[in-house]
Scaffold this active site. Structure first.
Site, PDB file in Angstrom:
ATOM      1  N   LYS A 185      -2.163  20.664 -32.948  1.00  0.00           N
ATOM      2  CA  LYS A 185      -0.989  20.912 -32.115  1.00  0.00           C
ATOM      3  C   LYS A 185       0.197  20.306 -32.867  1.00  0.00           C
ATOM      4  CE  LYS A 185       1.825  19.721 -29.491  1.00  0.00           C
ATOM      5  NZ  LYS A 185       3.287  19.820 -29.701  1.00  0.00           N
ATOM      6  N   GLY A 238       2.906   9.800 -34.219  1.00  0.00           N
ATOM      7  CA  GLY A 238       4.088   9.978 -33.372  1.00  0.00           C
ATOM      8  C   GLY A 238       4.520   8.650 -32.787  1.00  0.00           C
ATOM      9  N   SER A 239       5.013   8.685 -31.559  1.00  0.00           N
ATOM     10  CA  SER A 239       5.587   7.484 -30.949  1.00  0.00           C
ATOM     11  C   SER A 239       4.508   6.583 -30.351  1.00  0.00           C
ATOM     12  CB  SER A 239       6.566   7.896 -29.849  1.00  0.00           C
ATOM     13  OG  SER A 239       5.867   8.577 -28.833  1.00  0.00           O
ATOM     14  N   GLY A 243       1.206   7.625 -28.261  1.00  0.00           N
ATOM     15  CA  GLY A 243      -0.020   7.133 -28.886  1.00  0.00           C
ATOM     16  C   GLY A 243      -0.901   6.383 -27.897  1.00  0.00           C
ATOM     17  N   GLU A 260      -1.062   6.702 -35.780  1.00  0.00           N
ATOM     18  CA  GLU A 260      -0.058   6.285 -36.760  1.00  0.00           C
ATOM     19  C   GLU A 260       1.284   6.371 -36.043  1.00  0.00           C
ATOM     20  OE1 GLU A 260       2.722   6.015 -38.698  1.00  0.00           O
ATOM     21  OE2 GLU A 260       2.333   7.756 -39.995  1.00  0.00           O
ATOM     22  N   CYS A 294       8.064   7.315 -40.819  1.00  0.00           N
ATOM     23  CA  CYS A 294       7.360   6.202 -40.167  1.00  0.00           C
ATOM     24  C   CYS A 294       7.432   4.944 -41.027  1.00  0.00           C
ATOM     25  CB  CYS A 294       5.931   6.587 -39.872  1.00  0.00           C
ATOM     26  SG  CYS A 294       5.141   7.427 -41.239  1.00  0.00           S
ATOM     27  N   GLU A 391      12.153   0.534 -33.564  1.00  0.00           N
ATOM     28  CA  GLU A 391      12.237   1.650 -34.507  1.00  0.00           C
ATOM     29  C   GLU A 391      13.319   2.623 -34.037  1.00  0.00           C
ATOM     30  OE1 GLU A 391       9.059   4.716 -34.741  1.00  0.00           O
ATOM     31  OE2 GLU A 391       9.045   4.238 -36.877  1.00  0.00           O
TER      32      GLU A 391
HETATM   33  P1  NAP Z   1       6.283  12.031 -29.728  1.00  0.00           P
HETATM   34  O1  NAP Z   1       6.674  12.515 -28.381  1.00  0.00           O
HETATM   35  O2  NAP Z   1       5.300  10.920 -29.820  1.00  0.00           O
HETATM   36  O3  NAP Z   1       5.732  13.326 -30.514  1.00  0.00           O
HETATM   37  C1  NAP Z   1       4.695  13.327 -31.477  1.00  0.00           C
HETATM   38  C2  NAP Z   1       3.717  14.456 -31.185  1.00  0.00           C
HETATM   39  O4  NAP Z   1       3.077  14.228 -29.928  1.00  0.00           O
HETATM   40  C3  NAP Z   1       4.378  15.837 -31.069  1.00  0.00           C
HETATM   41  O5  NAP Z   1       3.492  16.841 -31.542  1.00  0.00           O
HETATM   42  C4  NAP Z   1       4.552  15.959 -29.567  1.00  0.00           C
HETATM   43  O6  NAP Z   1       4.710  17.292 -29.158  1.00  0.00           O
HETATM   44  C5  NAP Z   1       3.261  15.351 -29.074  1.00  0.00           C
HETATM   45  N1  NAP Z   1       3.291  14.892 -27.682  1.00  0.00           N
HETATM   46  C6  NAP Z   1       4.362  14.519 -26.939  1.00  0.00           C
HETATM   47  N2  NAP Z   1       3.973  14.175 -25.698  1.00  0.00           N
HETATM   48  C7  NAP Z   1       2.625  14.316 -25.658  1.00  0.00           C
HETATM   49  C8  NAP Z   1       1.636  14.098 -24.664  1.00  0.00           C
HETATM   50  N3  NAP Z   1       1.948  13.676 -23.439  1.00  0.00           N
HETATM   51  N4  NAP Z   1       0.339  14.345 -24.963  1.00  0.00           N
HETATM   52  C9  NAP Z   1      -0.005  14.781 -26.189  1.00  0.00           C
HETATM   53  N5  NAP Z   1       0.890  15.008 -27.169  1.00  0.00           N
HETATM   54  C10 NAP Z   1       2.192  14.778 -26.913  1.00  0.00           C
HETATM   55  O7  NAP Z   1       7.560  11.622 -30.546  1.00  0.00           O
HETATM   56  P2  NAP Z   1       9.046  12.235 -30.446  1.00  0.00           P
HETATM   57  O8  NAP Z   1       9.489  12.380 -29.029  1.00  0.00           O
HETATM   58  O9  NAP Z   1       9.041  13.465 -31.267  1.00  0.00           O
HETATM   59  O10 NAP Z   1       9.885  11.099 -31.147  1.00  0.00           O
HETATM   60  C11 NAP Z   1      10.228   9.925 -30.429  1.00  0.00           C
HETATM   61  C12 NAP Z   1      10.179   8.702 -31.301  1.00  0.00           C
HETATM   62  O11 NAP Z   1       8.857   8.526 -31.809  1.00  0.00           O
HETATM   63  C13 NAP Z   1      11.033   8.772 -32.549  1.00  0.00           C
HETATM   64  O12 NAP Z   1      12.353   8.450 -32.308  1.00  0.00           O
HETATM   65  C14 NAP Z   1      10.321   7.785 -33.444  1.00  0.00           C
HETATM   66  O13 NAP Z   1      10.734   6.489 -33.171  1.00  0.00           O
HETATM   67  C15 NAP Z   1       8.871   7.965 -33.088  1.00  0.00           C
HETATM   68  N6  NAP Z   1       8.187   8.880 -34.032  1.00  0.00           N
HETATM   69  C16 NAP Z   1       7.374   8.356 -34.973  1.00  0.00           C
HETATM   70  C17 NAP Z   1       6.761   9.200 -35.885  1.00  0.00           C
HETATM   71  C18 NAP Z   1       5.861   8.684 -36.956  1.00  0.00           C
HETATM   72  O14 NAP Z   1       5.760   9.301 -38.015  1.00  0.00           O
HETATM   73  N7  NAP Z   1       5.155   7.611 -36.742  1.00  0.00           N
HETATM   74  C19 NAP Z   1       6.969  10.575 -35.852  1.00  0.00           C
HETATM   75  C20 NAP Z   1       7.796  11.086 -34.849  1.00  0.00           C
HETATM   76  C21 NAP Z   1       8.388  10.221 -33.961  1.00  0.00           C
HETATM   77  P3  NAP Z   1       6.192  17.918 -28.941  1.00  0.00           P
HETATM   78  O15 NAP Z   1       7.078  17.307 -29.969  1.00  0.00           O
HETATM   79  O16 NAP Z   1       5.957  19.354 -29.151  1.00  0.00           O
HETATM   80  O17 NAP Z   1       6.594  17.565 -27.549  1.00  0.00           O
END
Ligand code: NAP
Ligand code: MG
Length: 489
Positions: A185, A238-239, A243, A260, A294, A391
């Site tokens: 996904k 992701g976040s 996570g 991660e 990240c 972050e």
């Molecule tokens: P996020 O919501 O954690 O998104 C990461 C992934 O998880 C995306 O594929 C997202 O899908 C999915 N996701 C979101 N809600 C979910 C749920 N309830 N169940 C399962 N999967 C779900 O992160 P973001 O909103 O894009 O970014 C927010 C913050 O996270 C950033 O500002 C940053 O600080 C951090 N972040 C960290 C990394 C990293 O590399 N470690 C990467 C991205 C963000 P959708 O995007 O399609 O909703």
């Protein structure tokens, strides 16, 4: 809708999921717009999937793993297919890079580098597929004990938007190398290169169900994948907030997961450091990908005697950086991924609890509808300031002074995160002492490597998550051990 991507050889991905080797619309017929961060314009559409699509993908993966053509392949055959996919990615690297830049907003030079890394994941893990051996354990007389490494079965992969193609390779390649069948996904904000690479895999004859891709919203399609009782392992990037929910879902299903979750990675600069070597790296470790990395090196710890001098040089460099449309050669800082991310980063900057040392600019030519943020340097920061602890995920860096080695170590380890760290010094003993004292998953000495490094185990501790990706370590994560004890008499 405008087609600005140069698609000489590559078709713009359609709003379809890849399930069991077929490209199909969402069961509900749902679709959603894809916006380019460069100008805020809609330029493509993707499937807006729900639990029914995820369920079909998990079933297809199960069928592939249990008796399907995928399960019939030898490890060498799996590896060969993956290496062909690697070559196909390289053949289309320029088109993929253009698509990535349009979809994600990253500078085209970064997107080109990303495609090489993505291809390298499939090459590296394709080459490793038949090189993960078991063991024979000396045991009691009359016994033969073998340790076998087996795939988990169906693996779930939820990846973010910051490095869409790279994350596909990083997460999925080691899983399929071990013989798992994958359900991916990708992030709704940027998933077109994952779909394009998925298309290459089907064209190359990957058996149906080996790789499945379901696009859509995290809270719907992502949640359905994390909750699905039919998956045997889940890998998430992701976040920390999401996570934590992934790990809870994994616990309910009694399965393992890797997380991660980003970081607030320190770069420690001692008075004896080679500053000419360090400075460009310090800047790039924050500017790369707009700070949406990240492992971005977002805390620069500088020994007090050189703090002002390093601060002045860093401020000067950041002050010169311009955020601009990223689809031309020479762009170093593009837009952020979305209006939401721009707002988040600008709020952090506006509310920062530390002095602003320098601010870059938004270039005059940057399209009005794009999500541009001028970079910012803060300092001297209290190590406990919010801006130095959380972050931001944008082009924002915090400078923190320290007196001596002990204080540097305490500050470096003084956040909830622990992903990457760097130490800049010419003192060999200090290099080793500080590297060993860092509470994180990866340490660089006189260098920094955000992204890339396919061969190097990578991952965090505490709020940065757990488990290791990249390198051989990822193959171990995506497999489990079976011990066979034979009493042969
Ligand atoms: P996020 O919501 O954690 O998104 C990461 C992934 O998880 C995306 O594929 C997202 O899908 C999915 N996701 C979101 N809600 C979910 C749920 N309830 N169940 C399962 N999967 C779900 O992160 P973001 O909103 O894009 O970014 C927010 C913050 O996270 C950033 O500002 C940053 O600080 C951090 N972040 C960290 C990394 C990293 O590399 N470690 C990467 C991205 C963000 P959708 O995007 O399609 O909703
Ligand atoms: Mg997009």
């Amino acid at each position: 809708m405008k087609d600005v991507v140069n698609l000489s050889k590559l078709a713009l991905p359609e709003p379809l999921n890849l399930i069991g080797g077929e490209w199909v619309p969402a069961r509900s017929g749902g679709e959603m717009d894809v916006v380019s961060p460069i100008d805020g314009e809609v330029f493509a559409r993707i499937a807006d999937s729900d639990a029914a699509d995820v369920d079909a993908a998990v079933q297809a993966a199960r069928a592939a793993f249990e008796g399907g053509a995928w399960s019939e392949l030898t490890a060498a055959e799996r590896g060969r297919l993956m290496i062909r996919l690697s070559e196909r990615i390289l053949e289309h690297a320029e088109d993929l890079a253009q698509l990535e830049t349009r979809d994600n907003g990253k500078p085209i030079a970064q997107a080109r580098a990303d495609m090489k890394v993505t291809a390298r994941y499939f090459e590296y893990y394709g080459g490793a597929a038949d090189k993960v051996h078991g063991e024979v354990i000396p045991f009691q007389k009359g016994y033969n004990v073998e340790v076998h490494r087996e795939p988990h079965g169906v693996t779930g992969h939820i990846i973010p938007w910051n490095y869409p193609a790279q994350m596909f390779g990083r997460s999925v390649a080691p899983a399929i190398a071990m013989g798992n069948a994958a359900v991916l996904k990708p992030a709704e904000d940027a998933c077109l290169t994952a779909l394009a690479i998925g298309r290459m895999a089907t064209d190359l004859g990957f058996p149906p169900g080996a790789i499945n891709i379901v696009t859509g919203r995290g809270a719907r399609a992502g949640q359905a994948l994390a909750d699905h009782p039919g998956i045997d392992f889940i890998s998430f990037t992701g976040s920390p907030e999401v996570g934590q929910m992934i790990q809870q879902a994994a616990a309910r299903n009694f399965i393992g997961c890797t997380l991660e979750l980003g970081g607030k990675s320190p770069q420690i600069v001692f008075e004896d450091a080679d500053l000419d070597a360090a400075l460009p790296v310090l800047v790039n470790a924050v500017i790369q990908n707009g700070g949406q990395t990240c492992s971005a090196g977002t805390r620069v710890l500088v020994q007090r005697g050189i703090f002002d001098a390093v601060g002045a040089r860093l401020a000067e460099r950041f002050g010169e950086v311009e955020a601009e449309a990223s689809d031309h050669d020479g762009a170093t800082l593009g837009p952020l991924i979305s209006a939401k991310q721009k707002k988040r980063v600008e709020t952090y900057i506006a509310e920062a609890d530390a002095p602003l040392m320098a601010r870059g600019r938004i270039g005059e030519g940057a399209p009005d509808g794009g999500f541009y943020v001028a970079p910012a340097v803060f300092g001297p920061c209290d190590p406990k300031a919010r801006i130095a602890q959380e972050e931001v995920f944008g082009p924002v860096v915090c400078m923190i002074p320290f007196e001596d080695e002990a204080e540097a170590i305490a500050i470096a380890n003084g956040t909830e995160y622990g992903l990457v760290a760097a130490v800049w010094t010419r003192d060999g003993g200090r290099q080793q002492r500080v590297a060993k004292a860092m509470r994180c998953g990866q340490v660089f000495i006189n260098g920094y490597g955000a992204g890339g490094g396919v061969e190097l185990p990578f991952g965090g501790i505490r709020k940065s998550g757990h488990g290791r990706e990249k390198g051989f370590a990822a193959l171990l994560e995506f497999s489990t051990i079976k011990t066979i004890v034979n009493n042969h008499g």
